[in-house]
Write a protein that holds these residues in place. Structure first.
Motif, short mmCIF file in Angstrom:
data_model
loop_
_atom_site.label_atom_id
_atom_site.label_comp_id
_atom_site.label_asym_id
_atom_site.label_seq_id
_atom_site.Cartn_x
_atom_site.Cartn_y
_atom_site.Cartn_z
N ILE A 1 0.74 -1.15 -0.04
CA ILE A 1 0.05 -0.05 -0.06
C ILE A 1 0.80 1.14 0.06
O ILE A 1 0.73 2.18 -0.65
N ILE A 2 2.02 1.24 0.78
CA ILE A 2 2.68 2.28 0.84
C ILE A 2 3.42 2.72 -0.66
O ILE A 2 3.53 3.81 -1.15
N LEU A 3 4.09 1.68 -1.19
CA LEU A 3 4.43 1.59 -2.45
C LEU A 3 3.63 1.98 -3.81
O LEU A 3 3.92 2.93 -4.44
N TYR A 4 2.43 1.57 -3.48
CA TYR A 4 1.16 1.80 -4.43
C TYR A 4 0.96 3.27 -4.51
O TYR A 4 0.70 4.05 -5.32
N ALA A 5 0.75 4.25 -3.12
CA ALA A 5 0.47 5.16 -2.88
C ALA A 5 1.56 6.18 -3.65
O ALA A 5 1.24 7.23 -4.23
N ALA A 6 2.66 5.89 -3.33
CA ALA A 6 3.96 6.65 -3.80
C ALA A 6 3.74 6.61 -5.52
O ALA A 6 4.26 7.31 -6.20
N LEU A 7 3.39 5.35 -5.91
CA LEU A 7 3.26 5.33 -7.48
C LEU A 7 2.31 6.20 -7.87
O LEU A 7 2.47 6.67 -9.12
N ARG A 8 1.47 6.33 -7.27
CA ARG A 8 0.18 7.37 -7.72
C ARG A 8 0.53 8.55 -7.79
O ARG A 8 -0.02 9.35 -8.47
N ALA A 9 1.56 9.07 -7.06
CA ALA A 9 2.03 10.31 -7.00
C ALA A 9 3.18 10.65 -7.92
O ALA A 9 3.43 11.83 -8.37
N VAL A 10 3.34 9.94 -8.92
CA VAL A 10 4.47 9.69 -9.90
C VAL A 10 3.56 10.80 -11.05
O VAL A 10 2.53 10.35 -11.61
N PRO A 11 4.07 11.76 -11.64
CA PRO A 11 3.59 12.45 -12.76
C PRO A 11 3.42 11.74 -13.84
O PRO A 11 4.33 10.99 -14.54
N HIS A 12 2.27 11.92 -14.64
CA HIS A 12 1.77 10.94 -15.70
C HIS A 12 2.64 11.53 -17.00
O HIS A 12 2.76 10.72 -18.09
N ASP A 13 3.07 12.67 -17.03
CA ASP A 13 3.96 13.02 -18.04
C ASP A 13 5.28 12.37 -18.53
O ASP A 13 5.42 12.22 -19.57
N LEU A 14 5.88 11.81 -17.22
CA LEU A 14 6.75 10.88 -17.58
C LEU A 14 6.34 9.59 -17.94
O LEU A 14 7.31 9.29 -19.19
N TYR A 15 5.28 8.97 -17.92
CA TYR A 15 4.98 7.98 -18.65
C TYR A 15 4.61 7.99 -20.11
O TYR A 15 4.96 7.41 -20.95
N GLU A 16 4.06 9.50 -20.39
CA GLU A 16 3.70 9.68 -21.69
C GLU A 16 4.93 10.04 -22.59
O GLU A 16 5.00 9.50 -23.76
N ALA A 17 6.15 10.49 -21.66
CA ALA A 17 7.14 10.89 -22.52
C ALA A 17 7.91 9.59 -22.88
O ALA A 17 8.69 9.40 -23.88
N ALA A 18 7.97 8.46 -21.71
CA ALA A 18 8.77 7.23 -22.01
C ALA A 18 7.78 6.45 -23.35
O ALA A 18 8.31 5.76 -23.96
N ALA A 19 6.50 6.63 -23.34
CA ALA A 19 5.60 5.91 -24.53
C ALA A 19 6.11 6.50 -25.72
O ALA A 19 6.22 5.84 -26.74
N VAL A 20 6.19 7.77 -25.82
CA VAL A 20 6.71 8.38 -27.03
C VAL A 20 8.16 7.83 -27.30
O VAL A 20 8.33 7.67 -28.61
#
Length: 313
Positions: free
Chosen positions: A193-212
């Motif tokens: 739960i602690i790790l999952y909560a930390a993952l939810r705080a990661v900006p989605h812009d980083l995921y979009e840049a990685a997908a690009v």
């Protein structure tokens, strides 16, 4: 001094609004102290004063001749050379080195799987992993003790039906691993739960840049998610190290199932409890508790020091 004299000296008499604001600031500060006072009273009464009294007790010894006498650091010297205490310290250190990485790895994989969005029934999966944490440790230990039973446990019955020897979960070779399994089952969901909560705080812009850039799910998890989880992983690691050295409930209950395997000094906490409430050596038990606390502080600082150096490098 007149107003004209004050003006010539560069001073200015405070206005009524400024006086009111200052008065409100003082009243707000007093109100804040009143709100904090209940916590401070509980903190002093339930933590600071008991610790101070335990430290006072650890400086004395109970002798048959002479009664209670001041011994200074005699109890601590005894603790440093006590083979039973040192054996228990080594046992929980081994427990920490093996159990904590396995537990955190499982929690990390579960958090990444839930956060990936590719897992079906993610909410049910998350609840199923977290549910064991809601079970009291006493109940969990009793339940697993029944499962471990060599004569009546389900694993032993299944092995009998398959004409196989019953697994010796309660033997001296398997006991530490059996306790580690119970602790892992209990606290994996908490860390997840602690790790999952930390993952939810990661900006989605980083995921979009990685997908690009063409990064897949595994590459994104390795290069973005796990580095972002370092502070949360450090918190989980420190909590797990502290909990490992404070191991008590599980061995204390398992002792009734395997008294020849788990003695009164199987863990330092169990040893201090036995000294105080069975052996009536309250003074030495206090010294053992402070010695254990010192080891926990040193171990926690070592974890912080090593992780900070690695993050800088």
């Amino acid at each position: 001094m007149s107003i004209n004299t004050a003006d010539r000296l560069g001073a200015r008499a405070p206005s009524r609004s400024e006086v009111r604001r200052r008065g409100r600031g003082v009243s707000h500060a007093r109100t804040g102290y009143l709100f904090v006072a209940p916590f401070m009273l509980v903190f002093l009464g339930l933590l600071v004063l008991p610790l101070a009294y335990a430290a006072y007790l650890s400086l004395f010894q109970e002798r048959l001749i002479g009664g209670t006498v001041f011994s200074g650091l005699g109890n601590y010297t005894r603790a440093l050379t006590d083979p039973r205490l040192l054996a228990g310290m080594g046992r929980v250190a081994l427990f920490c080195l093996i159990q904590v990485p396995i537990m955190l790895a499982i929690a990390l994989l579960a958090a990444l799987a839930i956060d990936s969005g590719l897992l079906r029934m993610a909410k049910t999966f998350r609840l199923a992993i977290f549910l064991p944490y809601a079970v009291p440790s006493v109940v969990a230990t009793l339940m697993w003790g029944y499962l471990y039973g060599q004569d009546f446990g389900p694993f032993a019955q299944l092995a009998g039906k398959l004409s196989l020897p019953a697994p010796k979960f309660l033997s001296s070779d398997w006991m530490l691993g059996s306790i580690a399994n119970i602790v892992t089952w209990e606290f994996t969901g908490y860390n997840m739960i602690i790790l999952y909560a930390a993952l939810r705080a990661v900006p989605h812009d980083l995921y979009e840049a990685a997908a690009v850039d063409g990064a897949g799910a595994i590459r994104t998890a390795w290069s973005i998610k796990i580095p972002a989880l370092r502070p949360a992983l450090l918190v989980c690691l420190i909590f797990s190290v502290i909990g490992s050295f404070q191991l008590f409930n599980e061995p204390q209950l398992m002792q009734r199932l395997a008294p020849s395997v788990i003695d009164s000094a199987y863990t330092p906490n169990l040893y201090a409890y036995t000294l105080a409430f069975t052996g009536q050596e309250v003074n030495y038990a206090a010294a053992v508790s402070f010695f254990l606390g010192t080891v926990i502080v040193v171990a926690s600082y070592a974890v912080l020091f090593v992780t900070s150096r690695r993050s800088r490098s």
